[in-house]
Design an enzyme around this catalytic site. Sequence first.
Site, PDB file in Angstrom:
ATOM      1  N   THR A   1      10.459 -77.344   7.219  1.00 24.04           N
ATOM      2  CA  THR A   1      10.419 -76.978   8.640  1.00 24.04           C
ATOM      3  C   THR A   1      11.250 -77.891   9.541  1.00 24.04           C
ATOM      4  OG1 THR A   1       8.391 -78.260   8.843  1.00 24.04           O
ATOM      5  CG2 THR A   1       8.164 -75.876   8.506  1.00 24.04           C
ATOM      6  N   TYR A   2      12.001 -78.825   9.000  1.00 24.10           N
ATOM      7  CA  TYR A   2      12.857 -79.675   9.853  1.00 24.10           C
ATOM      8  C   TYR A   2      14.086 -78.887  10.282  1.00 24.10           C
ATOM      9  CZ  TYR A   2      10.404 -83.968   8.286  1.00 24.10           C
ATOM     10  OH  TYR A   2       9.485 -84.942   8.020  1.00 24.10           O
TER      11      TYR A   2
END
Length: 314
Positions: free
Chosen positions: A52-53
């Site tokens: 999710t970065y």
Amino acid sequence: MSKIKINNTDLKITRINLGGNVFGWTLDETRSFEILDKFIEKGGNFIDTADTYPWWVNGTGGLSETIIGKWIKSRGNRQDLVVATKVGSETNEHTSDISRKHILQSVDESLQRLQTDHIDLYYTHFDDEKTPVEETLSAYDEIIKAGKVRYIAASNVSPERLTASFEAAEKNNFPKYVALQPHYNLIERAKYENDYLPLVEKYNLSVFPYWSLAAGFLTGKYRSEADFKKSVRGAGAKKYLNEKGFAVLDTLDKVSAKHGTSQAAVALAWLLAQPHIGAPIASATNQNQLETLFVATKLDLDKEDLDLLDKASK
């Protein structure tokens, strides 16, 4: 550059874990490639990211893995790297989730973005506190046997759930976590040292701290609220502008001046001098910051230095 082995694995890593949270955020693809190239050139091999970065940019994330994947493909160097990523993060679109369904879907998506056939170290990023640990570990067992993941690790998992995971793994012959990624640095010590260190010792975990420089505060560049404009991440250091924070900075100033180096290098060297710490996670957005990471691995703090830092930060 010398390497160490992650406990209970055959993975050999350098003692700096390059944080990928800035890829796709404060660094575009071209500049990310430049940092990654320089990291490898200087001897690094351990890269940390998450599925999710940076979710705070687009609400879903995936940009960091995508950039790293493009870089790996263009350089043809997968065999030289130890790549860590994570599952279970909360984003704008969903809450944290470590169910079997989510893990099986997410690992394939991460593999596709990373353009690789396996992940070396796969973290439970955030615990949803509701999925039975047996279900999570069973899913990990499945993807390890499929060759998609080599080893598993834990990040934001409570001591109680971490203990339950080891007990379930032992009982059911599931894979065990080999590493812990806690929030730990010179100014944030109590939670790790009181709650997690006993488990690290009990289960022989390698430790890779995140926020190693306390959102940049331990670099010494944030000494007043006026300094926050120096970086888009500056406001994260606001909570450290207090008596303890200033005492730590004062000590970092003294020790760094003694060694002719930066406050950031001293803060990372302090972490490296702590028991069980394998490699602090730190990101870099320019060559000077990257150089600091490698300087820290060569900085030998003496007992006087460590005592001063210990007293200021407790």
